[in-house]
Motif scaffolding. Structure first.
Motif, PDB file in Angstrom:
ATOM      1  N   MET A   1      38.640  40.363  46.661  1.00 18.08           N
ATOM      2  CA  MET A   1      38.025  41.674  46.827  1.00 18.08           C
ATOM      3  C   MET A   1      37.998  42.413  45.494  1.00 18.08           C
ATOM      4  O   MET A   1      38.931  42.336  44.705  1.00 18.08           O
ATOM      5  N   ALA A   2      36.909  43.108  45.263  1.00 11.68           N
ATOM      6  CA  ALA A   2      36.770  43.913  44.047  1.00 11.68           C
ATOM      7  C   ALA A   2      36.281  45.302  44.415  1.00 11.68           C
ATOM      8  O   ALA A   2      35.560  45.486  45.405  1.00 11.68           O
ATOM      9  N   LEU A   3      36.686  46.269  43.620  1.00 12.57           N
ATOM     10  CA  LEU A   3      36.243  47.645  43.818  1.00 12.57           C
ATOM     11  C   LEU A   3      35.027  47.876  42.932  1.00 12.57           C
ATOM     12  O   LEU A   3      35.089  47.675  41.712  1.00 12.57           O
TER      13      LEU A   3
ATOM     14  N   PHE B   1      28.940  52.484  35.578  1.00 17.12           N
ATOM     15  CA  PHE B   1      30.399  52.420  35.579  1.00 17.12           C
ATOM     16  C   PHE B   1      30.867  51.217  36.387  1.00 17.12           C
ATOM     17  O   PHE B   1      30.583  51.112  37.581  1.00 17.12           O
ATOM     18  N   ILE B   2      31.581  50.315  35.727  1.00 20.15           N
ATOM     19  CA  ILE B   2      32.178  49.163  36.398  1.00 20.15           C
ATOM     20  C   ILE B   2      33.688  49.252  36.170  1.00 20.15           C
ATOM     21  O   ILE B   2      34.128  49.200  35.018  1.00 20.15           O
ATOM     22  N   PRO B   3      34.496  49.409  37.225  1.00 21.39           N
ATOM     23  CA  PRO B   3      35.953  49.464  37.037  1.00 21.39           C
ATOM     24  C   PRO B   3      36.446  48.269  36.228  1.00 21.39           C
ATOM     25  O   PRO B   3      35.897  47.166  36.332  1.00 21.39           O
ATOM     26  N   LEU B   4      37.485  48.494  35.422  1.00 17.92           N
ATOM     27  CA  LEU B   4      37.907  47.510  34.430  1.00 17.92           C
ATOM     28  C   LEU B   4      38.268  46.156  35.039  1.00 17.92           C
ATOM     29  O   LEU B   4      37.853  45.106  34.528  1.00 17.92           O
ATOM     30  N   ALA B   5      39.058  46.147  36.110  1.00 22.92           N
ATOM     31  CA  ALA B   5      39.438  44.864  36.717  1.00 22.92           C
ATOM     32  C   ALA B   5      38.212  44.137  37.251  1.00 22.92           C
ATOM     33  O   ALA B   5      38.105  42.914  37.142  1.00 22.92           O
ATOM     34  N   THR B   6      37.285  44.895  37.823  1.00 22.35           N
ATOM     35  CA  THR B   6      36.048  44.307  38.340  1.00 22.35           C
ATOM     36  C   THR B   6      35.229  43.695  37.203  1.00 22.35           C
ATOM     37  O   THR B   6      34.703  42.584  37.325  1.00 22.35           O
ATOM     38  N   LYS B   7      35.144  44.405  36.091  1.00 19.03           N
ATOM     39  CA  LYS B   7      34.415  43.877  34.935  1.00 19.03           C
ATOM     40  C   LYS B   7      35.062  42.584  34.445  1.00 19.03           C
ATOM     41  O   LYS B   7      34.377  41.613  34.112  1.00 19.03           O
ATOM     42  N   ARG B   8      36.391  42.565  34.411  1.00 16.88           N
ATOM     43  CA  ARG B   8      37.098  41.371  33.947  1.00 16.88           C
ATOM     44  C   ARG B   8      36.814  40.167  34.848  1.00 16.88           C
ATOM     45  O   ARG B   8      36.689  39.040  34.372  1.00 16.88           O
ATOM     46  N   ILE B   9      36.699  40.412  36.142  1.00 15.52           N
ATOM     47  CA  ILE B   9      36.412  39.318  37.080  1.00 15.52           C
ATOM     48  C   ILE B   9      35.102  38.636  36.705  1.00 15.52           C
ATOM     49  O   ILE B   9      35.036  37.409  36.554  1.00 15.52           O
ATOM     50  N   PHE B  10      34.062  39.440  36.558  1.00 16.68           N
ATOM     51  CA  PHE B  10      32.729  38.874  36.397  1.00 16.68           C
ATOM     52  C   PHE B  10      32.396  38.494  34.951  1.00 16.68           C
ATOM     53  O   PHE B  10      31.388  37.843  34.700  1.00 16.68           O
ATOM     54  N   LEU B  11      33.258  38.883  34.026  1.00 16.26           N
ATOM     55  CA  LEU B  11      33.127  38.398  32.658  1.00 16.26           C
ATOM     56  C   LEU B  11      34.041  37.199  32.420  1.00 16.26           C
ATOM     57  O   LEU B  11      34.254  36.790  31.278  1.00 16.26           O
ATOM     58  N   LYS B  12      34.606  36.680  33.516  1.00 13.93           N
ATOM     59  CA  LYS B  12      35.428  35.463  33.497  1.00 13.93           C
ATOM     60  C   LYS B  12      36.710  35.625  32.676  1.00 13.93           C
ATOM     61  O   LYS B  12      37.229  34.686  32.087  1.00 13.93           O
ATOM     62  N   TYR B  13      37.245  36.851  32.656  1.00 14.92           N
ATOM     63  CA  TYR B  13      38.481  37.134  31.946  1.00 14.92           C
ATOM     64  C   TYR B  13      39.645  36.309  32.496  1.00 14.92           C
ATOM     65  O   TYR B  13      40.549  35.936  31.754  1.00 14.92           O
TER      66      TYR B  13
END
Length: 372
Positions: free
Chosen positions: A287-289, A319-331
């Motif tokens: 799940m992502a916010l 605005f993309i919440p940081l954890a969500t951005k990390r998910i989809f940038l394959k962090y």
């Protein structure tokens, strides 16, 4: 409250009051500051200082009397000294809010609590009753209490768990910003509180939830998935045929059963990590916010469709919440990760670990004596 004063003293006090009043009003009209201290819309009060009057008078959110705070301040029993003390209380609350707002640590902790429903009056009271060190301890306890003890077992399939999941993910996103010592970025509550927020499945290799009576949803799904198919498909020739079929669909005569059959064929061509999706589909690790200015849903899309959409939104300055951005940038992908278009088991575990680290700052794991 000017009784018994000389004319010069009256002028000085009036001038002082007007200056402070204007300062408070101007600061509360700052959208970023207002979003930090309140969950109300900026236009909720014509004079923003009334918000502080409501706090001092302990006005409850559903109070129906529009004159409640006025009556509190101008009761017939008030004396010059008691009325002035109430104004001093307003000033003190304002000074506390300004300090919390300027302190990165307190800004994020208190901002989270206010956003999730803690009354600002209760925070002011905690400040009055405690030392500076104890105040932050009490704040941390409130944050801990806002997170479900069994947060890792929460499930999106239970409607009653949605707000609990949101609290967990919001806290994780805020903590990632608060804990970054290398920059002075602050979580943008003013944006977060003014956009459509949704819990989204990071990956969903099914069409569950798509309305069978809304053709627009079918065709949006088909277009978005056919757009990625040639890049990710395990069989390129089959992918080309399906893409051609999608291009030739007659939307007027197309039926849900046709869509269901075609979607199944598409999903068979999209790689997965060979884990049974039902084992993690509705868990917090999937799940992502997401906060969007446009009211769109991504829940029934596979990871790669979502990834491209999020990157596009980020490119446009959404605005993309940081954890969500990390998910989809394959962090969360390992260095030797082979599945760029898949939300893998390793990534799910890394994401869960990061959320856990954030939560355990407030809810540390208690090791039972017999486990030592």
């Amino acid at each position: 409250s000017f009784k018994g004063m000389s004319e010069d003293d009256k002028i000085k006090r009036r001038t002082q009051l007007v200056q402070i009043w204007d300062e408070i009003e101007n600061q509360l009209n700052n959208q970023k500051f207002w979003a930090f201290v309140s969950n109300e819309k900026l236009d909720r009060y014509s004079n923003k200082i009334e918000y502080l009057f409501d706090v001092v008078s302990k006005k409850i959110p559903n109070e129906k009397d529009p004159l409640f705070s006025y009556i509190h301040f101008f009761d017939e029993k008030e004396t010059a000294n008691s009325l002035w003390q109430k104004w001093v209380d307003v000033e003190q609350i304002y000074r506390s809010l300004v300090y919390w707002y300027s302190n990165k640590n307190l800004y994020h902790k208190i901002g989270y609590l206010i956003t999730t429903g803690t009354a600002i009056g209760s925070l002011i009271q905690i400040k009055k009753d405690n030392t500076k060190e104890d105040f932050e301890t009490k704040i941390d306890q409130l944050i801990a209490n806002s997170i479900d003890d069994d947060w890792e077992d929460l499930s999106y399939s239970k409607r009653s768990d949605h707000s609990k999941i949101t609290n967990v993910l919001l806290l994780a996103n805020i903590e990632l910003t608060r804990g970054n010592k290398n920059n002075n970025e602050f979580f943008p509550f003013e944006i977060y509180k003014n956009i459509t927020k949704s819990l989204e499945h990071i990956h969903a290799q099914n069409i569950d939830g798509i309305n069978e009576n809304k053709k627009e949803e079918w065709f949006n799904w088909l277009r978005s998935h056919s757009n990625i198919l040639l890049n990710v498909a395990t069989d390129k020739e089959k992918a080309k045929k399906i893409i051609a079929e999608v291009d030739l669909i007659d939307e007027k005569t197309y039926r849900y059963e046709d869509f269901k059959t075609l979607s199944e064929r598409i999903l068979k061509l999209i790689p997965s990590d060979d884990t049974n999706e039902n084992e993690y589909l509705h868990k917090i690790q999937n799940m992502a916010l997401i906060g969007l200015t446009e009211n769109i849903s991504l829940s029934n899309s596979v990871f790669e469709v979502k990834r491209r959409k999020i990157i596009d939104l980020d490119r446009r300055g959404e605005f993309i919440p940081l954890a969500t951005k990390r998910i989809f940038l394959k962090y969360y992908s390992s260095e030797n990760g082979q599945h760029y278009c898949v939300w893998t088991k390793d990534e799910r575990e890394s994401y869960s670990d990061e959320i856990r680290r954030c939560i355990e700052l407030y809810k540390p794991v208690i090791i039972e004596e017999n486990e030592k």
